[in-house]
Design a protein around this motif. Structure first.
Motif, mmCIF file in Angstrom:
data_model
loop_
_atom_site.group_PDB
_atom_site.id
_atom_site.type_symbol
_atom_site.label_atom_id
_atom_site.label_comp_id
_atom_site.label_asym_id
_atom_site.label_seq_id
_atom_site.Cartn_x
_atom_site.Cartn_y
_atom_site.Cartn_z
ATOM 1 N N TYR A 39 -6.535 8.129 28.524
ATOM 2 C CA TYR A 39 -5.175 7.873 28.993
ATOM 3 C C TYR A 39 -4.697 6.499 28.526
ATOM 4 C CZ TYR A 39 -4.990 11.896 32.191
ATOM 5 O OH TYR A 39 -4.943 13.158 32.728
ATOM 6 N N LYS A 40 -5.565 5.499 28.692
ATOM 7 C CA LYS A 40 -5.184 4.134 28.328
ATOM 8 C C LYS A 40 -4.787 4.043 26.857
ATOM 9 C CE LYS A 40 -7.366 0.389 29.782
ATOM 10 N NZ LYS A 40 -8.330 -0.733 29.951
ATOM 11 N N TYR A 41 -5.662 4.535 25.986
ATOM 12 C CA TYR A 41 -5.382 4.406 24.563
ATOM 13 C C TYR A 41 -4.347 5.416 24.085
ATOM 14 C CZ TYR A 41 -8.961 0.892 24.247
ATOM 15 O OH TYR A 41 -9.661 -0.265 24.423
ATOM 16 N N GLY A 42 -4.241 6.533 24.775
ATOM 17 C CA GLY A 42 -3.178 7.471 24.435
ATOM 18 C C GLY A 42 -1.807 6.868 24.690
ATOM 19 N N ILE A 43 -1.639 6.241 25.845
ATOM 20 C CA ILE A 43 -0.364 5.580 26.165
ATOM 21 C C ILE A 43 -0.080 4.472 25.160
ATOM 22 C CG2 ILE A 43 0.830 4.137 27.864
ATOM 23 C CD1 ILE A 43 -0.789 5.742 30.021
ATOM 24 N N LEU A 44 -1.107 3.684 24.832
ATOM 25 C CA LEU A 44 -0.922 2.606 23.860
ATOM 26 C C LEU A 44 -0.491 3.161 22.502
ATOM 27 C CD1 LEU A 44 -1.110 -0.342 23.011
ATOM 28 C CD2 LEU A 44 -3.551 -0.003 22.594
#
Length: 325
Positions: free
Chosen positions: A154-159
């Motif tokens: 989720y973190k890197y997907g949003i980024l």
């Protein structure tokens, strides 16, 4: 590879020029405005390399979704593919073969994906975003309901989506205007790619402001022919204006949606009147919606979803917050 294609769907594609070069397999998901694109597994006949085919069944749809004499849903989707092909950036879905069409279908080929974010983030909900009605005709083709995201994904997907918008806003000088789960594709490698440029706009280069005039969402036009109402910025719906900051409001809603099992803080139920009522109490709504969001992102979501566009961080500033370091 061939075992996965036992539910062969090539008969749907057989009149489209893409059928000469690609073999189409099972249906795996949907994407785009109103989930109009059906996504299929595919491979290239010449070398067996795997891809995904996005297919729109035009039969009956252009008549139903006609906007003006020359404007149809096919025109809107065709524009989205053309704009996407021009965005040669690693954070955008890679178009391998541009749109081809025949009387019945419009289709294009992309890098391999497992589905749209709309398909994947709400799998556990009974009222998850459905595939388009025509997709349900193919009961054997169901997306992988066992897929789950790790917190780090989720973190890197949003980024990755924020980085895509930084490029779109600063280099391409283009507003997306439909940031929502159905505009984001997840690849086989697990990366998130931005797509859904059907409603994108470029501000006039002769003006200092990035504001563009745009139509309000209306029930008089099919929802498939408009940006997703539950992710539209208030200034767009109330003043018919959009800016780069309007995209950032949608990013804030997107983040809240991801951590609320696919439910946007704005649940307008395709009603512009309901949307306005929800915006009137939006401060309370968003503070409740950020409770499941990681603490390092909560303040950013509050700023992104500020009713005042001037208070929203840019995509560059968003990508530089501590949470993503």
């Amino acid at each position: 590879m061939f075992s996965r294609f036992k539910h062969n769907s090539s008969n749907i594609l057989n009149k489209n020029p893409l059928d000469q070069h690609f073999e189409m397999g099972r249906l795996i998901g949907s994407a785009g405005p109103g989930n109009s694109w059906r996504i299929y597994e595919a491979y290239r006949r010449s070398d067996g390399k795997e891809f995904s085919i996005f297919l729109f069944d035009k039969r009956g749809c252009d008549r139903i979704h006609r906007l003006k004499k020359k404007d149809t849903l096919s025109d809107i989707l065709r524009k989205g593919v053309k704009e996407l092909a021009r965005c040669r950036h690693p954070r955008f879905l890679q178009v391998v073969h541009g749109s081809e069409e025949c009387q019945d279908t419009l289709a294009f080929v992309s890098e391999p994906v497992i589905g749209s974010l709309a398909n994947l983030i709400s799998q556990e909900d009974e009222d998850k975003p459905p595939l388009s009605p025509s997709v349900h005709m193919h009961s054997a083709a169901i997306i992988d309901t066992t897929y789950t995201f790790l917190d780090i994904e989720y973190k890197y997907g949003i980024l990755q989506i924020v980085e895509a918008l930084a490029f779109l806003h600063t280099t391409a000088r283009t507003q997306h205007r439909n940031i929502c789960p159905s505009s984001i594709l997840v690849t086989r490698k697990g990366t998130w790619k931005l797509a859904g440029l059907e409603f994108s706009e470029r501000p006039n280069d002769t003006e200092a402001s990035d504001l563009v005039s745009c139509p309000r969402w209306t029930s008089k036009i099919s929802k498939s022919a408009q940006p997703e109402l539950d992710f539209i910025a208030p200034e767009t719906q109330t003043r018919s204006m959009a800016s780069f900051a309007s995209d950032m409001f949608s990013v804030g809603l997107l983040i809240a949606t991801i951590y609320n099992r696919g439910q946007s803080p704005i649940q307008a139920n395709h009603s512009s009147q309901t949307y306005i009522r929800l915006i009137d109490t939006f401060n309370e709504i968003i503070r409740d919606a950020i409770k499941p969001v990681p603490l390092g992102l909560q303040d950013a979501v509050l700023r992104l979803t500020s009713i005042d566009p001037r208070r929203r961080p840019t995509a560059q500033h968003m990508g530089a917050i501590q949470y993503f370091r």
